[in-house]
Design a protein around this motif. Sequence first.
Motif, short mmCIF file in Angstrom:
data_model
loop_
_atom_site.label_atom_id
_atom_site.label_comp_id
_atom_site.label_asym_id
_atom_site.label_seq_id
_atom_site.Cartn_x
_atom_site.Cartn_y
_atom_site.Cartn_z
N GLY A 1 18.37 -3.30 0.63
CA GLY A 1 17.55 -3.81 -0.45
C GLY A 1 17.11 -2.80 -1.48
N GLY A 2 17.43 -1.54 -1.24
CA GLY A 2 17.05 -0.53 -2.21
C GLY A 2 17.84 -0.66 -3.50
N GLY A 3 17.41 0.09 -4.49
CA GLY A 3 18.10 0.06 -5.77
C GLY A 3 17.28 0.75 -6.84
N SER A 4 17.68 0.55 -8.07
CA SER A 4 16.99 1.14 -9.21
C SER A 4 16.21 0.07 -9.95
CB SER A 4 18.01 1.79 -10.16
OG SER A 4 18.69 2.84 -9.51
N VAL A 5 14.99 0.39 -10.30
CA VAL A 5 14.12 -0.57 -10.97
C VAL A 5 13.19 0.17 -11.91
CG1 VAL A 5 12.37 -0.49 -9.15
CG2 VAL A 5 12.58 -2.54 -10.56
N CYS B 1 -0.42 1.21 16.54
CA CYS B 1 0.54 0.92 15.47
C CYS B 1 -0.15 1.13 14.14
CB CYS B 1 1.06 -0.51 15.60
SG CYS B 1 2.40 -0.90 14.45
N GLY B 2 0.25 2.20 13.46
CA GLY B 2 -0.31 2.50 12.15
C GLY B 2 0.74 3.16 11.29
N VAL B 3 0.39 3.51 10.07
CA VAL B 3 1.38 4.04 9.14
C VAL B 3 1.88 5.42 9.55
CG1 VAL B 3 0.50 2.68 7.21
CG2 VAL B 3 -0.39 5.00 7.60
N THR B 4 1.19 6.11 10.44
CA THR B 4 1.67 7.41 10.91
C THR B 4 2.38 7.31 12.25
OG1 THR B 4 -0.45 7.90 11.96
CG2 THR B 4 -0.15 8.64 9.68
N SER B 5 2.52 6.14 12.78
CA SER B 5 3.11 5.97 14.11
C SER B 5 4.58 6.33 14.16
CB SER B 5 2.91 4.53 14.61
OG SER B 5 1.53 4.24 14.77
N TYR B 6 5.23 6.44 12.99
CA TYR B 6 6.67 6.73 12.99
C TYR B 6 6.98 8.12 13.52
CZ TYR B 6 5.77 9.52 8.80
OH TYR B 6 5.31 10.46 7.92
N PHE B 7 5.97 9.01 13.57
CA PHE B 7 6.20 10.38 14.01
C PHE B 7 6.92 10.45 15.34
CE2 PHE B 7 4.52 12.76 10.71
CZ PHE B 7 3.24 12.37 10.35
N GLY B 8 6.52 9.63 16.27
CA GLY B 8 7.09 9.71 17.60
C GLY B 8 8.18 8.70 17.89
N MET B 9 8.57 7.95 16.87
CA MET B 9 9.56 6.89 17.10
C MET B 9 10.99 7.43 17.04
SD MET B 9 7.93 3.71 15.02
CE MET B 9 6.38 2.96 15.56
N GLU B 10 11.75 7.16 18.09
CA GLU B 10 13.13 7.63 18.13
C GLU B 10 14.09 6.66 17.44
OE1 GLU B 10 12.79 10.04 22.40
OE2 GLU B 10 14.10 8.30 22.20
N SER B 11 13.73 5.40 17.39
CA SER B 11 14.61 4.40 16.78
C SER B 11 14.31 4.33 15.30
CB SER B 11 14.39 3.04 17.43
OG SER B 11 14.69 3.10 18.81
N ARG B 12 15.27 4.79 14.49
CA ARG B 12 15.09 4.82 13.05
C ARG B 12 16.37 4.43 12.36
NH1 ARG B 12 11.71 10.40 11.82
NH2 ARG B 12 10.06 10.05 13.35
N GLY B 13 16.25 3.87 11.18
CA GLY B 13 17.42 3.56 10.39
C GLY B 13 17.84 4.74 9.54
N LYS B 14 18.92 4.55 8.78
CA LYS B 14 19.43 5.64 7.94
C LYS B 14 18.82 5.64 6.55
CE LYS B 14 23.78 6.01 10.44
NZ LYS B 14 25.27 5.98 10.35
N GLY B 15 18.07 4.60 6.24
CA GLY B 15 17.34 4.57 4.98
C GLY B 15 18.04 3.84 3.87
N THR B 16 17.25 3.48 2.87
CA THR B 16 17.77 2.86 1.66
C THR B 16 17.04 3.50 0.48
OG1 THR B 16 18.20 0.73 0.56
CG2 THR B 16 16.13 0.92 1.74
N GLN B 17 17.80 3.85 -0.55
CA GLN B 17 17.24 4.60 -1.68
C GLN B 17 16.55 3.67 -2.67
OE1 GLN B 17 17.13 7.99 -2.31
NE2 GLN B 17 15.94 7.49 -4.14
N VAL B 18 15.37 4.05 -3.07
CA VAL B 18 14.62 3.33 -4.11
C VAL B 18 14.36 4.31 -5.25
CG1 VAL B 18 12.46 2.18 -4.71
CG2 VAL B 18 13.55 1.72 -2.50
N THR B 19 14.82 3.95 -6.44
CA THR B 19 14.64 4.80 -7.61
C THR B 19 13.88 4.01 -8.67
OG1 THR B 19 16.70 5.96 -7.15
CG2 THR B 19 15.78 6.18 -9.37
N ILE B 20 12.76 4.56 -9.11
CA ILE B 20 11.90 3.87 -10.06
C ILE B 20 11.81 4.69 -11.33
CG2 ILE B 20 9.62 2.85 -10.41
CD1 ILE B 20 9.42 3.12 -7.22
#
Length: 125
Positions: A8-12, A104-123
């Motif tokens: 869903g990423g893209g340029s906007v 479960c909070g916005v900093t909880s990702y620190f210890g999470m091993e399951s992650r995606g490869k990401g999607t680029q958002v350019t604004i």
Amino acid sequence: QVQLVESGGGSVQAGGSLILSCEVSGATWSSYCVVWFRQAPGKEREGVASIDSDGATNYANSVAGRFTVSQDKFKNTMYLLMNSLKPEGTAMYYCAAEGYPVRCGVTSYFGMESRGKGTQVTISA
């Protein structure tokens, strides 16, 4: 093995909107936490939003009121609706997940091993 795939990423232009998706497969958790975080070149990672299996959400101050995180349990997909986008939000956006989290909070990702490869958002300004 748990896999996450963002899309869903893209340029906007600034002020515009995007909807990111995070499809989760291979997970059998009855309780979980999913976090959206982002990283811009040369900057530290920043937790953006989180949602747990009960639907409780948390947002970073920088996006509160503009971003909305949601989930479709039937599709095993999490969404991040981003409105009123700002140029400083340009980054690679990732989702991460964990089963049976202590919290479960916005900093909880620190210890999470399951992650995606990401999607680029350019604004653009």
